[in-house]
Design an enzyme around this catalytic site. Structure first.
Site, PDB file in Angstrom:
ATOM      1  CB  ILE A   6      -3.019  -6.474  -3.855  1.00  0.00           C
ATOM      2  CG1 ILE A   6      -4.214  -7.161  -4.536  1.00  0.00           C
ATOM      3  CG2 ILE A   6      -1.717  -6.631  -5.318  1.00  0.00           C
ATOM      4  CD1 ILE A   6      -5.041  -6.659  -5.703  1.00  0.00           C
ATOM      5  CG  ASP A   7      -2.237  -2.142   0.186  1.00  0.00           C
ATOM      6  OD1 ASP A   7      -0.934  -3.198   0.769  1.00  0.00           O
ATOM      7  OD2 ASP A   7      -1.352  -1.166  -0.415  1.00  0.00           O
ATOM      8  CE  LYS A   8     -10.881  -4.068   4.505  1.00  0.00           C
ATOM      9  NZ  LYS A   8     -11.243  -4.136   5.799  1.00  0.00           N
ATOM     10  CB  THR A  15      -4.385  -2.268  -4.316  1.00  0.00           C
ATOM     11  OG1 THR A  15      -4.471  -1.745  -2.854  1.00  0.00           O
ATOM     12  CG2 THR A  15      -4.822  -2.141  -5.426  1.00  0.00           C
ATOM     13  NE  ARG A  55      -2.880   3.038   0.224  1.00  0.00           N
ATOM     14  CZ  ARG A  55      -2.875   2.131   0.736  1.00  0.00           C
ATOM     15  NH1 ARG A  55      -3.137   1.343   0.946  1.00  0.00           N
ATOM     16  NH2 ARG A  55      -4.051   3.217   2.150  1.00  0.00           N
TER      17      ARG A  55
END
Length: 328
Positions: free
Chosen positions: A141-143, A145, A247
Protein backbone atom coordinates in the site's frame (compact mmCIF):
# COMPACT_ATOMS: atom_id res chain seq x y z
CA UNK A 1 28.74 -32.46 -10.23
CA UNK A 2 25.81 -34.42 -11.60
CA UNK A 3 22.11 -34.08 -12.36
CA UNK A 4 19.94 -33.73 -9.24
CA UNK A 5 16.24 -34.53 -9.01
CA UNK A 6 14.52 -32.40 -6.35
CA UNK A 7 11.01 -32.92 -5.02
CA UNK A 8 8.78 -29.86 -4.60
CA UNK A 9 7.69 -29.52 -0.97
CA UNK A 10 4.20 -28.73 0.33
CA UNK A 11 5.37 -25.26 1.31
CA UNK A 12 6.41 -24.58 -2.29
CA UNK A 13 2.96 -25.16 -3.75
CA UNK A 14 2.30 -22.59 -6.47
CA UNK A 15 5.81 -21.09 -6.49
CA UNK A 16 7.17 -20.05 -9.90
CA UNK A 17 10.07 -22.09 -11.25
CA UNK A 18 12.38 -19.06 -11.40
CA UNK A 19 11.60 -18.19 -7.77
CA UNK A 20 12.15 -21.83 -6.80
CA UNK A 21 15.65 -21.64 -8.30
CA UNK A 22 16.38 -18.27 -6.68
CA UNK A 23 15.52 -19.89 -3.36
CA UNK A 24 17.69 -22.99 -3.79
CA UNK A 25 20.33 -21.79 -6.27
CA UNK A 26 20.80 -18.05 -5.67
CA UNK A 27 23.91 -17.84 -7.86
CA UNK A 28 21.96 -18.85 -10.98
CA UNK A 29 21.00 -15.75 -12.97
CA UNK A 30 17.61 -15.33 -14.64
CA UNK A 31 19.24 -15.41 -18.06
CA UNK A 32 21.08 -18.64 -17.30
CA UNK A 33 17.89 -20.21 -15.94
CA UNK A 34 15.96 -19.32 -19.08
CA UNK A 35 18.69 -20.82 -21.25
CA UNK A 36 18.63 -24.06 -19.24
CA UNK A 37 14.85 -24.17 -19.72
CA UNK A 38 15.08 -23.48 -23.47
CA UNK A 39 17.63 -26.25 -23.95
CA UNK A 40 15.59 -28.71 -21.90
CA UNK A 41 18.23 -29.16 -19.20
CA UNK A 42 15.74 -28.10 -16.52
CA UNK A 43 12.58 -30.20 -16.59
CA UNK A 44 9.56 -30.78 -14.36
CA UNK A 45 8.14 -34.28 -14.35
CA UNK A 46 10.33 -34.98 -17.37
CA UNK A 47 8.74 -32.20 -19.44
CA UNK A 48 10.17 -29.00 -20.82
CA UNK A 49 9.11 -25.92 -18.89
CA UNK A 50 9.41 -22.15 -18.86
CA UNK A 51 10.78 -19.97 -16.08
CA UNK A 52 7.23 -18.84 -15.26
CA UNK A 53 5.90 -22.39 -14.73
CA UNK A 54 4.20 -22.83 -11.35
CA UNK A 55 5.10 -25.89 -9.32
CA UNK A 56 2.98 -28.35 -7.33
CA UNK A 57 3.95 -30.40 -4.25
CA UNK A 58 5.44 -33.78 -5.10
CA UNK A 59 6.64 -32.80 -8.57
CA UNK A 60 10.20 -33.69 -9.54
CA UNK A 61 12.45 -30.92 -10.81
CA UNK A 62 15.46 -32.01 -12.89
CA UNK A 63 18.40 -29.79 -11.98
CA UNK A 64 21.50 -29.98 -14.22
CA UNK A 65 24.99 -29.39 -12.80
CA UNK A 66 25.07 -25.80 -11.50
CA UNK A 67 28.34 -24.32 -10.15
CA UNK A 68 28.28 -23.04 -6.56
CA UNK A 69 24.85 -24.53 -5.93
CA UNK A 70 25.57 -27.66 -3.92
CA UNK A 71 23.62 -26.33 -0.92
CA UNK A 72 20.25 -24.58 -0.81
CA UNK A 73 20.30 -20.91 -0.02
CA UNK A 74 20.15 -20.25 3.68
CA UNK A 75 18.00 -17.38 4.86
CA UNK A 76 20.33 -15.82 7.42
CA UNK A 77 18.75 -13.14 9.60
CA UNK A 78 20.36 -9.72 9.69
CA UNK A 79 20.77 -7.89 12.97
CA UNK A 80 17.84 -5.53 13.54
CA UNK A 81 17.74 -2.61 15.93
CA UNK A 82 15.55 -3.66 18.87
CA UNK A 83 13.64 -0.37 18.70
CA UNK A 84 12.58 -1.15 15.13
CA UNK A 85 11.71 -4.72 16.12
CA UNK A 86 9.42 -3.49 18.89
CA UNK A 87 7.88 -0.97 16.53
CA UNK A 88 6.86 -3.53 13.92
CA UNK A 89 5.61 -5.98 16.56
CA UNK A 90 3.20 -3.32 17.80
CA UNK A 91 1.71 -3.15 14.30
CA UNK A 92 0.59 -6.81 14.36
CA UNK A 93 -3.20 -7.21 14.46
CA UNK A 94 -3.30 -10.91 13.55
CA UNK A 95 -0.81 -13.76 13.23
CA UNK A 96 -0.71 -17.54 13.03
CA UNK A 97 1.81 -20.06 11.68
CA UNK A 98 0.96 -19.07 8.09
CA UNK A 99 0.31 -15.32 7.93
CA UNK A 100 0.91 -12.02 9.71
CA UNK A 101 -1.30 -8.96 9.25
CA UNK A 102 -0.04 -5.48 10.17
CA UNK A 103 -1.80 -2.16 10.67
CA UNK A 104 0.75 0.09 8.95
CA UNK A 105 0.89 3.70 10.11
CA UNK A 106 0.52 6.51 7.58
CA UNK A 107 3.84 7.93 6.40
CA UNK A 108 5.82 4.68 6.67
CA UNK A 109 6.94 3.21 3.33
CA UNK A 110 6.50 -0.48 2.63
CA UNK A 111 9.79 -0.80 0.71
CA UNK A 112 12.92 1.25 0.19
CA UNK A 113 13.62 3.77 -2.55
CA UNK A 114 15.30 7.13 -3.19
CA UNK A 115 15.32 9.16 0.01
CA UNK A 116 13.64 6.41 2.07
CA UNK A 117 15.70 5.42 5.11
CA UNK A 118 13.03 3.51 7.04
CA UNK A 119 10.48 1.05 5.70
CA UNK A 120 8.54 -2.11 6.56
CA UNK A 121 10.75 -4.42 4.48
CA UNK A 122 13.85 -3.57 6.53
CA UNK A 123 11.94 -4.32 9.76
CA UNK A 124 10.64 -7.81 8.89
CA UNK A 125 13.31 -9.66 10.85
CA UNK A 126 11.60 -8.31 13.96
CA UNK A 127 8.71 -10.70 13.19
CA UNK A 128 10.88 -13.73 12.59
CA UNK A 129 10.61 -16.69 14.94
CA UNK A 130 13.83 -18.61 15.69
CA UNK A 131 15.00 -20.42 12.52
CA UNK A 132 11.85 -19.77 10.46
CA UNK A 133 12.17 -18.04 7.08
CA UNK A 134 11.99 -14.27 6.97
CA UNK A 135 8.35 -13.12 6.52
CA UNK A 136 7.54 -11.91 3.03
CA UNK A 137 5.41 -9.05 1.74
CA UNK A 138 2.40 -10.27 -0.20
CA UNK A 139 1.08 -6.91 -1.41
CA UNK A 140 1.79 -3.20 -0.92
CA UNK A 141 0.00 0.00 0.00
CA UNK A 142 1.15 3.59 -0.53
CA UNK A 143 3.49 5.21 1.98
CA UNK A 144 0.84 7.83 2.83
CA UNK A 145 -1.95 5.23 3.17
CA UNK A 146 -2.49 3.59 6.55
CA UNK A 147 -3.95 0.19 7.30
CA UNK A 148 -3.72 -3.50 6.60
CA UNK A 149 -0.62 -5.08 5.12
CA UNK A 150 -0.41 -8.85 4.58
CA UNK A 151 2.74 -10.91 5.16
CA UNK A 152 3.45 -14.59 4.56
CA UNK A 153 5.62 -16.61 6.92
CA UNK A 154 7.02 -18.88 4.17
CA UNK A 155 7.63 -18.72 0.40
CA UNK A 156 4.94 -21.34 -0.23
CA UNK A 157 2.32 -19.36 1.65
CA UNK A 158 3.41 -16.22 -0.19
CA UNK A 159 2.81 -17.98 -3.53
CA UNK A 160 -0.70 -19.09 -2.49
CA UNK A 161 -1.66 -15.63 -1.26
CA UNK A 162 -0.23 -13.95 -4.35
CA UNK A 163 -2.39 -16.27 -6.47
CA UNK A 164 -5.45 -15.21 -4.46
CA UNK A 165 -4.67 -11.54 -5.15
CA UNK A 166 -4.15 -12.25 -8.85
CA UNK A 167 -7.41 -14.17 -8.99
CA UNK A 168 -9.25 -11.30 -7.28
CA UNK A 169 -10.39 -13.63 -4.52
CA UNK A 170 -9.33 -11.08 -1.88
CA UNK A 171 -11.89 -8.48 -0.84
CA UNK A 172 -10.29 -5.17 0.17
CA UNK A 173 -12.20 -2.34 1.83
CA UNK A 174 -10.76 1.14 2.31
CA UNK A 175 -12.15 4.08 4.24
CA UNK A 176 -11.54 7.60 3.01
CA UNK A 177 -12.59 11.12 3.90
CA UNK A 178 -13.16 13.11 0.72
CA UNK A 179 -13.84 16.77 0.05
CA UNK A 180 -17.41 17.15 -1.20
CA UNK A 181 -20.10 14.51 -1.68
CA UNK A 182 -20.26 12.16 -4.68
CA UNK A 183 -23.38 12.07 -6.82
CA UNK A 184 -24.78 9.42 -6.85
CA UNK A 185 -24.09 8.32 -3.27
CA UNK A 186 -22.91 4.86 -4.36
CA UNK A 187 -21.82 3.21 -7.54
CA UNK A 188 -18.99 1.79 -9.60
CA UNK A 189 -16.17 3.87 -11.04
CA UNK A 190 -15.13 2.48 -14.41
CA UNK A 191 -12.29 4.80 -15.35
CA UNK A 192 -9.17 3.58 -17.20
CA UNK A 193 -5.85 4.86 -15.85
CA UNK A 194 -2.38 5.47 -17.24
CA UNK A 195 1.01 6.13 -15.67
CA UNK A 196 2.99 9.21 -16.64
CA UNK A 197 6.73 9.33 -16.04
CA UNK A 198 8.85 6.95 -13.98
CA UNK A 199 10.25 6.77 -10.49
CA UNK A 200 9.11 8.81 -7.47
CA UNK A 201 7.87 11.66 -9.67
CA UNK A 202 5.50 9.52 -11.73
CA UNK A 203 1.75 10.00 -11.45
CA UNK A 204 -1.40 8.12 -12.43
CA UNK A 205 -3.98 9.93 -14.56
CA UNK A 206 -7.45 9.21 -15.92
CA UNK A 207 -7.09 7.96 -19.49
CA UNK A 208 -9.24 7.63 -22.57
CA UNK A 209 -10.30 4.06 -23.33
CA UNK A 210 -8.68 4.31 -26.76
CA UNK A 211 -5.32 5.35 -25.29
CA UNK A 212 -2.70 2.69 -25.98
CA UNK A 213 -1.31 3.10 -22.46
CA UNK A 214 -4.71 2.93 -20.72
CA UNK A 215 -5.21 0.21 -18.12
CA UNK A 216 -8.64 -1.12 -17.20
CA UNK A 217 -9.52 0.07 -13.66
CA UNK A 218 -12.71 -0.33 -11.63
CA UNK A 219 -13.65 0.61 -8.06
CA UNK A 220 -16.86 0.45 -6.05
CA UNK A 221 -17.77 3.22 -3.60
CA UNK A 222 -20.49 4.06 -1.08
CA UNK A 223 -21.03 7.19 1.02
CA UNK A 224 -21.31 6.08 4.67
CA UNK A 225 -21.87 9.58 6.05
CA UNK A 226 -21.44 13.22 5.05
CA UNK A 227 -21.09 16.60 6.73
CA UNK A 228 -23.15 19.39 5.12
CA UNK A 229 -22.18 18.07 1.66
CA UNK A 230 -18.70 19.51 2.26
CA UNK A 231 -17.01 16.29 3.39
CA UNK A 232 -17.91 12.61 3.05
CA UNK A 233 -16.84 9.32 4.57
CA UNK A 234 -16.48 6.77 1.78
CA UNK A 235 -16.14 3.02 1.75
CA UNK A 236 -14.10 2.00 -1.29
CA UNK A 237 -13.34 -1.39 -2.81
CA UNK A 238 -10.83 -1.62 -5.66
CA UNK A 239 -11.84 -4.32 -8.17
CA UNK A 240 -8.51 -3.94 -9.96
CA UNK A 241 -5.10 -3.10 -8.53
CA UNK A 242 -3.65 -0.11 -10.35
CA UNK A 243 -1.16 2.23 -8.70
CA UNK A 244 -2.95 5.08 -6.85
CA UNK A 245 -6.24 3.77 -8.26
CA UNK A 246 -8.53 4.87 -5.43
CA UNK A 247 -6.90 8.29 -5.17
CA UNK A 248 -7.37 9.04 -8.87
CA UNK A 249 -10.85 7.52 -8.98
CA UNK A 250 -11.96 9.77 -6.10
CA UNK A 251 -10.47 12.73 -7.93
CA UNK A 252 -12.44 11.70 -11.05
CA UNK A 253 -15.66 12.02 -8.98
CA UNK A 254 -14.66 15.63 -8.19
CA UNK A 255 -14.27 14.55 -4.55
CA UNK A 256 -10.51 14.30 -3.91
CA UNK A 257 -9.28 12.51 -0.80
CA UNK A 258 -8.65 14.95 2.04
CA UNK A 259 -4.95 15.79 2.46
CA UNK A 260 -3.79 13.97 -0.68
CA UNK A 261 -0.26 15.26 -1.36
CA UNK A 262 -0.26 14.15 -5.00
CA UNK A 263 -3.81 14.38 -6.38
CA UNK A 264 -6.74 16.75 -6.07
CA UNK A 265 -4.78 19.99 -6.08
CA UNK A 266 -5.72 22.80 -3.68
CA UNK A 267 -9.22 21.34 -3.26
CA UNK A 268 -7.74 18.43 -1.29
CA UNK A 269 -6.24 20.75 1.32
CA UNK A 270 -8.95 22.82 3.06
CA UNK A 271 -7.92 24.60 6.25
CA UNK A 272 -8.77 23.23 9.68
CA UNK A 273 -7.66 19.62 9.12
CA UNK A 274 -4.47 17.63 9.52
CA UNK A 275 -2.80 17.84 6.12
CA UNK A 276 -2.22 14.11 5.68
CA UNK A 277 -3.81 11.62 3.30
CA UNK A 278 -7.12 10.38 4.72
CA UNK A 279 -7.09 6.90 3.15
CA UNK A 280 -7.08 3.76 5.30
CA UNK A 281 -6.96 0.07 4.32
CA UNK A 282 -9.73 -0.95 6.71
CA UNK A 283 -10.53 -4.61 5.97
CA UNK A 284 -9.18 -7.72 4.24
CA UNK A 285 -11.34 -10.78 3.58
CA UNK A 286 -9.25 -13.49 1.97
CA UNK A 287 -8.77 -17.23 1.50
CA UNK A 288 -6.57 -18.57 4.30
CA UNK A 289 -3.69 -20.70 2.95
CA UNK A 290 -4.71 -23.54 5.30
CA UNK A 291 -8.35 -23.40 4.15
CA UNK A 292 -11.40 -21.31 4.94
CA UNK A 293 -11.36 -17.54 4.99
CA UNK A 294 -9.77 -14.91 7.21
CA UNK A 295 -11.26 -11.46 7.84
CA UNK A 296 -9.19 -8.78 9.58
CA UNK A 297 -9.97 -5.11 10.26
CA UNK A 298 -7.72 -2.25 11.36
CA UNK A 299 -8.28 0.73 13.67
CA UNK A 300 -8.15 4.19 12.09
CA UNK A 301 -4.89 6.15 12.40
CA UNK A 302 -4.81 9.11 14.83
CA UNK A 303 -5.21 11.85 12.22
CA UNK A 304 -8.30 10.19 10.74
CA UNK A 305 -9.83 9.60 14.18
CA UNK A 306 -9.39 13.31 14.86
CA UNK A 307 -11.08 14.23 11.59
CA UNK A 308 -13.93 11.80 12.23
CA UNK A 309 -14.55 13.47 15.61
CA UNK A 310 -14.47 16.94 14.02
CA UNK A 311 -16.99 15.96 11.33
CA UNK A 312 -19.20 13.86 13.61
CA UNK A 313 -18.52 10.57 11.81
CA UNK A 314 -18.93 7.50 14.08
CA UNK A 315 -16.89 4.49 12.91
CA UNK A 316 -18.03 2.16 15.68
CA UNK A 317 -15.88 -0.58 17.18
CA UNK A 318 -13.34 -2.52 15.16
CA UNK A 319 -14.34 -6.21 14.96
CA UNK A 320 -11.76 -8.79 16.04
CA UNK A 321 -10.11 -11.04 13.41
CA UNK A 322 -12.33 -13.89 12.24
CA UNK A 323 -11.22 -17.24 10.81
CA UNK A 324 -13.95 -19.34 9.19
CA UNK A 325 -13.35 -22.96 8.20
CA UNK A 326 -10.03 -24.63 7.40
CA UNK A 327 -7.40 -26.12 9.66
CA UNK A 328 -4.08 -25.14 11.17
Amino acid sequence: MSVVNRTVSEDEDGIRLDRYFRRHYPHLTQGALQKLCRTGQIRVEGKRVEASTRLEPGQTVRVPPIPMAAKPARDVPRPLDEKLAREIRKMVVYQDKHVIVLNKPAGLAVQGGPGITKHIDMMLDGLREEDDPRPRLVHRIDKDTSGLLLLARTPGVAAKLAASFRGRDVKKIYWAVVVGRPDPLSGEIDQPLARLGAGPGSITVAADRKDADAQFARSVYEVLDSAARKFSWLELSPLTGRTHQLRVHCESLSTPILGDPKYGGAAAHPSGFTDRLHLHARMLDMPHPAGGRLTVSAELPPHMRETFRTLGFVPGTTPPPSRRGGQG
